[in-house]
Design an enzyme around this catalytic site. Structure first.
Site, PDB file in Angstrom:
ATOM      1  N   GLU A  16      -5.454   8.001   6.347  1.00 11.58           N
ATOM      2  CA  GLU A  16      -6.291   6.964   5.538  1.00 11.58           C
ATOM      3  C   GLU A  16      -7.012   5.787   6.240  1.00 11.58           C
ATOM      4  O   GLU A  16      -8.177   5.647   6.497  1.00 11.58           O
ATOM      5  CB  GLU A  16      -5.841   6.557   4.227  1.00 11.58           C
ATOM      6  CG  GLU A  16      -6.598   5.678   3.567  1.00 11.58           C
ATOM      7  CD  GLU A  16      -5.885   5.074   2.175  1.00 11.58           C
ATOM      8  OE1 GLU A  16      -6.433   4.377   1.390  1.00 11.58           O
ATOM      9  OE2 GLU A  16      -4.737   5.482   2.116  1.00 11.58           O
ATOM     10  N   GLU A  68       1.965   2.241  -3.510  1.00  8.17           N
ATOM     11  CA  GLU A  68       0.849   2.718  -4.161  1.00  8.17           C
ATOM     12  C   GLU A  68       0.681   4.114  -4.042  1.00  8.17           C
ATOM     13  O   GLU A  68       0.733   4.806  -5.227  1.00  8.17           O
ATOM     14  CB  GLU A  68      -0.445   1.997  -3.989  1.00  8.17           C
ATOM     15  CG  GLU A  68      -1.610   2.551  -4.695  1.00  8.17           C
ATOM     16  CD  GLU A  68      -2.843   2.501  -3.901  1.00  8.17           C
ATOM     17  OE1 GLU A  68      -3.854   3.517  -3.914  1.00  8.17           O
ATOM     18  OE2 GLU A  68      -3.182   1.518  -3.417  1.00  8.17           O
ATOM     19  N   HIS A  69       1.414   4.689  -2.918  1.00 12.29           N
ATOM     20  CA  HIS A  69       1.006   6.093  -2.665  1.00 12.29           C
ATOM     21  C   HIS A  69       2.296   6.706  -3.212  1.00 12.29           C
ATOM     22  O   HIS A  69       2.308   7.890  -4.000  1.00 12.29           O
ATOM     23  CB  HIS A  69       0.955   6.299  -1.138  1.00 12.29           C
ATOM     24  CG  HIS A  69      -0.225   6.400  -0.629  1.00 12.29           C
ATOM     25  ND1 HIS A  69      -1.036   7.585  -0.280  1.00 12.29           N
ATOM     26  CD2 HIS A  69      -1.260   5.159  -0.509  1.00 12.29           C
ATOM     27  CE1 HIS A  69      -2.155   6.880   0.237  1.00 12.29           C
ATOM     28  NE2 HIS A  69      -2.379   5.691   0.355  1.00 12.29           N
ATOM     29  N   HIS A 106       0.984  -1.304   0.010  1.00 11.33           N
ATOM     30  CA  HIS A 106       0.184   0.047   0.121  1.00 11.33           C
ATOM     31  C   HIS A 106       1.001   1.214  -0.019  1.00 11.33           C
ATOM     32  O   HIS A 106       0.570   2.221  -0.757  1.00 11.33           O
ATOM     33  CB  HIS A 106      -0.804   0.120   1.155  1.00 11.33           C
ATOM     34  CG  HIS A 106      -1.929   1.085   1.436  1.00 11.33           C
ATOM     35  ND1 HIS A 106      -2.493   1.606   2.574  1.00 11.33           N
ATOM     36  CD2 HIS A 106      -2.669   1.659   0.194  1.00 11.33           C
ATOM     37  CE1 HIS A 106      -3.353   2.509   2.290  1.00 11.33           C
ATOM     38  NE2 HIS A 106      -3.486   2.801   1.080  1.00 11.33           N
TER      39      HIS A 106
END
Length: 445
Positions: free
Chosen positions: A147, A70-71, A67
């Site tokens: 998030e 992805e950022h 994850h």
């Protein structure tokens, strides 16, 4: 009608799918796979760069890395700042995004057909040349924690996350996709960099595009983009093998979990291990879900919402992966009505197991699914995703007509047998809300 299996050693493949679109697949010597579906008359295209690595593939010390990447891949390369990446897509009226899953990660864009070269260049640059800058890394750590905090504020997100952990237990698919606050705080830039180097290689990469694209030109653009970034495409590599499709031995994590929070509504999920992605009965499962909890005419919706007014949202689902899956029944209702709703959900599944569904329900479900698929595949993004899913999941491609034929082959007895089998599996009960811990006492084994 097209239904076929890809071969990792087959360098070229071309066929015509239902509706007249042409699908082509090229496996480069480096292991990079490129798939396109040309849609005649389309003035736009959707493009994705994907790798078959997800949260389940993380090892100790690397949890949350998928994850994180992805950022970070949007935060700048040797050639482009984060703003440059955003401006590139905005300048042509396009959109770009990324998605991390439990078994794959994708970076994608939708643009007008004339902007496909730009999309390939920018996404290729992001995927191969991200700086993973230390300052940006720490900034994104904070963003990801925000998030996760946002998701934790949504009780529906929380109950589904806890449900997968309850059903799948210690299996890696039971872990949250985005990591946890503890793993995100603990993971280092070096660990994320190691995860990137191990999983973002030519043999891991699948490029898919659908719409107004030309296959040969797309392959050329991909090769240029990757080569300019320094990837050695002359080195021969076999593409990454598909995952094992055997059903894993699952030890249930939790039978009952109640998370008490002062919410106005209780969020409840009841379920058990479901059908994996490659199970031949997945078409029967789709019909079972449609009849049981798939829409306004479904049994759960009619019985719980329409007849009794006990819930606004109620549905069933099956989330299947390569070797494990979870089937569940969800409802959001007043805490005071929770036990009544739980009983009604279980009763509806039990009725299907005991008595099956009617011919009219079967026909309605098949019509619902057929119409939904036809509408879905008018989209370039849906067709791009279908290509990516076929290549990343198990190398099986089915066009619309082949898929519809599989749904049409489902019979009444298939639905009843599947519901009966599900009920024999160990159940997990999960709830989030202003509830007592003994909520499920009368339903547990």
């Amino acid at each position: 009608m097209v239904a076929l299996h890809f071969d990792l050693d087959q360098p070229e493949l071309e066929f015509t799918a239902s509706g007249g679109s042409v699908v082509r697949r090229t496996v480069l010597p480096s292991g990079v796979r490129v798939l396109t579906e040309v849609m005649p008359g389309a003035a736009s295209a959707s493009v994705a760069f994907s790798v078959a690595v997800g949260s389940r593939d993380e090892t100790d010390g690397h949890h949350g890395s998928t994850h994180f990447l992805e950022h970070l891949l949007f935060k700048g390369t040797k050639k482009r700042t984060a703003l440059d990446i955003a401006v590139a897509f905005d300048s042509v009226g396009g959109s770009s995004n990324a998605a991390t899953g439990k078994e794959h990660t994708s970076y994608y864009a939708r643009v007008q057909d004339t902007a496909v070269p730009l999309a390939i260049e920018v996404i290729g640059d992001m995927l191969t040349s991200s700086l993973i800058d230390p300052v940006e890394f720490e900034n994104e750590r904070t963003v990801i924690l925000e998030e996760l905090a946002m998701n934790d504020d949504d009780p529906q997100d929380v109950v589904h996350e806890e449900f997968f952990a309850a059903v799948l237990g210690a299996h890696e698919l039971g872990r949250p996709i985005g990591g946890t606050p503890d793993t995100i705080k603990a993971v280092s830039r070096e660990a994320v960099w190691q995860h990137y180097q191990a999983n973002y290689r030519p043999q891991d990469l699948v490029v898919t595009a659908a719409g107004g694209v030309g296959h040969d030109e797309l392959v050329r653009l991909v090769e240029i983009s990757l080569s300019e970034a320094g990837w050695d495409l002359s080195k021969a590599s076999k593409p990454r093998a598909w995952r094992d499709r055997q059903v894993a031995q699952i030890t249930r994590g939790t039978e009952v979990k109640v998370i008490n929070r002062p919410t106005a509504q209780a969020n409840i999920v009841i379920g058990m291990p479901g059908l994996i992605a490659g199970d031949d009965r997945r078409y029967a499962m789709a019909i079972l879900n449609t009849v049981l909890g798939g829409g306004m005419s479904s049994r759960l919706f009619q019985e719980i919402r329409e007849k009794r007014g006990l819930a606004y949202s109620v549905y069933s689902f099956n989330q299947g992966y390569s070797d494990a899956a979870a089937f569940g029944l969800y409802a959001g209702c007043s805490p005071a009505k929770s036990q009544e709703v739980i009983k009604l959900m279980l009763d509806e599944l039990d009725k299907v197991a005991q008595y099956g569904i009617t011919p009219a329900e079967l026909d309605l479900a098949k019509g619902n699914i057929s119409g939904g698929l036809a509408l879905k595949f008018e989209s370039t993004q849906a067709r791009m995703s279908r290509l990516a899913g076929a290549e990343l999941t198990d190398g099986e491609f089915l066009d619309l007509e082949a898929s519809l034929a599989n749904y049409r082959s489902v019979e009444l007895e298939h639905i009843q047998a599947l519901a009966g089998e599900l009920l024999t599996r160990e159940k997990s009960f999960v709830a989030v809300g202003d509830l007592k811990k003994n909520l499920f006492d009368k339903f547990v084994s």
